[in-house]
Design a protein around this motif. Sequence first.
Motif, mmCIF file in Angstrom:
data_model
loop_
_atom_site.group_PDB
_atom_site.id
_atom_site.type_symbol
_atom_site.label_atom_id
_atom_site.label_comp_id
_atom_site.label_asym_id
_atom_site.label_seq_id
_atom_site.Cartn_x
_atom_site.Cartn_y
_atom_site.Cartn_z
ATOM 1 N N HIS A 172 65.040 54.014 60.377
ATOM 2 C CA HIS A 172 63.745 53.446 59.982
ATOM 3 C C HIS A 172 63.675 51.936 60.191
ATOM 4 N N LEU A 173 64.828 51.275 60.174
ATOM 5 C CA LEU A 173 64.822 49.817 60.284
ATOM 6 C C LEU A 173 64.330 49.342 61.656
ATOM 7 N N LEU A 174 64.616 50.101 62.713
ATOM 8 C CA LEU A 174 64.135 49.708 64.035
ATOM 9 C C LEU A 174 62.610 49.706 64.063
ATOM 10 N N GLY A 175 62.016 50.740 63.452
ATOM 11 C CA GLY A 175 60.555 50.782 63.385
ATOM 12 C C GLY A 175 59.993 49.631 62.572
ATOM 13 N N ALA A 176 60.671 49.275 61.468
ATOM 14 C CA ALA A 176 60.204 48.150 60.647
ATOM 15 C C ALA A 176 60.302 46.840 61.413
ATOM 16 N N ARG A 177 61.381 46.667 62.182
ATOM 17 C CA ARG A 177 61.510 45.441 62.979
ATOM 18 C C ARG A 177 60.443 45.374 64.060
ATOM 19 N N MET A 178 60.090 46.520 64.649
ATOM 20 C CA MET A 178 59.002 46.541 65.632
ATOM 21 C C MET A 178 57.686 46.124 64.976
ATOM 22 N N LEU A 179 57.489 46.570 63.738
ATOM 23 C CA LEU A 179 56.282 46.180 63.000
ATOM 24 C C LEU A 179 56.245 44.668 62.826
ATOM 25 N N PHE A 180 57.353 44.079 62.408
ATOM 26 C CA PHE A 180 57.383 42.639 62.186
ATOM 27 C C PHE A 180 57.264 41.863 63.495
ATOM 28 N N ASP A 181 57.834 42.406 64.578
ATOM 29 C CA ASP A 181 57.689 41.745 65.883
ATOM 30 C C ASP A 181 56.220 41.584 66.244
ATOM 31 N N LEU A 182 55.438 42.615 65.928
ATOM 32 C CA LEU A 182 54.010 42.559 66.252
ATOM 33 C C LEU A 182 53.260 41.658 65.281
ATOM 34 N N LEU A 183 53.577 41.781 63.986
ATOM 35 C CA LEU A 183 52.888 40.961 62.993
ATOM 36 C C LEU A 183 53.228 39.482 63.145
ATOM 37 N N ASP A 184 54.401 39.198 63.727
ATOM 38 C CA ASP A 184 54.803 37.800 63.909
ATOM 39 C C ASP A 184 54.199 37.165 65.151
ATOM 40 N N ARG A 185 53.543 37.962 65.977
ATOM 41 C CA ARG A 185 52.884 37.387 67.142
ATOM 42 C C ARG A 185 51.739 36.488 66.668
ATOM 43 N N PRO A 186 51.700 35.260 67.120
ATOM 44 C CA PRO A 186 50.591 34.397 66.692
ATOM 45 C C PRO A 186 49.271 34.911 67.234
ATOM 46 N N PRO A 187 48.232 34.900 66.427
ATOM 47 C CA PRO A 187 46.911 35.304 66.931
ATOM 48 C C PRO A 187 46.468 34.360 68.036
ATOM 49 N N VAL A 188 45.996 34.910 69.119
ATOM 50 C CA VAL A 188 45.592 34.104 70.275
ATOM 51 C C VAL A 188 44.115 33.743 70.200
ATOM 52 N N GLU A 189 43.301 34.722 69.914
ATOM 53 C CA GLU A 189 41.859 34.473 69.893
ATOM 54 C C GLU A 189 41.405 34.051 68.498
ATOM 55 N N VAL A 190 41.796 32.854 68.131
ATOM 56 C CA VAL A 190 41.403 32.290 66.840
ATOM 57 C C VAL A 190 40.761 30.936 67.099
ATOM 58 N N ASP A 191 39.544 30.779 66.646
ATOM 59 C CA ASP A 191 38.836 29.511 66.836
ATOM 60 C C ASP A 191 39.256 28.514 65.762
#
Length: 599
Positions: free
Chosen positions: A321-340
């Motif tokens: 399960h930890l690999l899936g949790a790390r994948m979740l955090f990898d995505l959540l840690d991506r900085p939002p690009v389309e932010v004004d």
Amino acid sequence: MLPPKTANALRNMVSAETRDTVSRLFMTDGRRHWKGYTLSFLFMGIMAGTTSGLAYLMGTVINRIFVEQNSSAIWILSGAVVLLSLVKGFSAYGQAVTLARVGNRIVADNQKKVLDRLLSQDVAFFTRSHTAEIMMRFNTGAQAARNVLNLIITSLGRDLLSVIGLTAVMIIQDPFMAGIGLVVMPIAVVGVRSLIRKVQKIFSREFHTAIQIMTESIEAFQGIRTIKSFTMEDDQRTRIYERIDRLEKASNRMIRAQSQSGPLMEALGGVAIGLVVMYAGWGVLHGGRTPGEFFSVITALLLSYEPAKRLARLNIDLTTHLLGARMLFDLLDRPPVEVDAPGTPALRVEGGKIEFDDVFFGYRADEPVLRGLSFIAEPGRTTALVGPSGGGKSTVMSLLERFYEIESGTIAIDGQKITEVTRRSLRQAIGFVSQDVFLFSGSVRDNIAAGRPSATEEEIVAAAKAAHAHDFITGFKDGYNSRVGEHGAELSGGQRQRIAIARAFLKDAPILLLDEATAALDSESEAEVQKALYELQRNRTTLVIAHRLQTVINADRICVVEKGRVVESGRHDELITKRGRYFTFHQLQFAGQQERLSA
């Protein structure tokens, strides 16, 4: 207290990455739902207490009823057993429901956060990432966060507390017998250490193979027309079968690795029980000990066997399960690009004048697509972009909607740089119709209303009529409630185009982008769609991409785009008179048409 070597082994089993992931889960989802977890933990504590109470009570049952033959003890002790069992049952129900509700909320919250983060990415992110990988992160990652927390909470609350309580019973009844039983846990913990890295590697390969299977399956289903047209069924079947077989083998290796802790615990448990029976039996027969003590310790030992086994393999179970949790955090840690940026003003469209000034852009480094492109689309007029494929015409439209950011130069609408206004207001001011129409898998009404979700039924019907779509829509059995299928598969190309045009009519944006909107249609469908487009273009700043020059002859301005630059511009008759690049395209295209007509 565990021996130093065992404690060190436990610390080494938990890698820094694992500790960081688990710590983050507790600091985010765990902290947010601490009340639910506390209540669940309380229920599990009651379960552990009643389990220990039942084990302790077995000694009294044996001594008072079977040794002392006390009749009144039958009713008292039987009632106590029933009461403890009822309390345990209700506690088990309470912890299961509480933990499930908290877990479901964590999945829902994380899916929402993932969706928000995905929607804040730019188009480039989605062109680099396959749909299958995104969906795996969206679903598996959110569920993994719940599974990790639930597994740890149940291991601590249910299993660890049960082992502690039952160990206390064994110590109270006979410390030496308890010591024999406790030998199992440290040996089991050290024994499963070597399995953890093996499981991690296997699961990583298994996960990526699963993504490949999903990727190729999705492409096969979406490209089924091409597959059947080119008779590619056998090739697709062979390739995907190989992936599935590879996943099956990896899954079997995973099961073998995970199951290796079972025989170890079975063997150690059997040894512990055998030693306890030997010691207790000798003590009862020759040492003056009561049978109740023996049965109480045996009961506690047997009841602690399953929770001890789960604790011993906790790290192995967490790995999946930890690999899936790390994948979740990898995505959540991506900085939002389309932010004004805060305070960014909205676009104010007065006339709709579009200006490209010396714009440079490339999708990849050192591979420029636009090389100093400049042109002006006058407000309320139609400007056409023509030229050879690959010249950058469609890129112009993507840049105008800020799907990508330019490298240098400026793009402005009514004198306002599009990089200095909010993306939302920019895109709200633009209507778009392309040859590659995307329809959502809902009803005809839903797809038209996507242009303006708050539109009334009358406005939706009016937009359909303006797009020359009302007649064929009402011809369907369910009318506007008719389902369009995935990507509009249950509609013809002309019908999909007119629904897309109706959507643009309903949006009523002052700027209109048309990207080869009639390129894939037959002559009859094109005539119907063209009527709708002429209506849609009226009083709007329109930017048209066309390969067939016949469709843009009446444009107010034609820009010839070649190798990322506008090489000439003007009206149709002016460009013909110049006898430049446009004249060459015109001659080639219409000469080909004349040849086909002659044939």
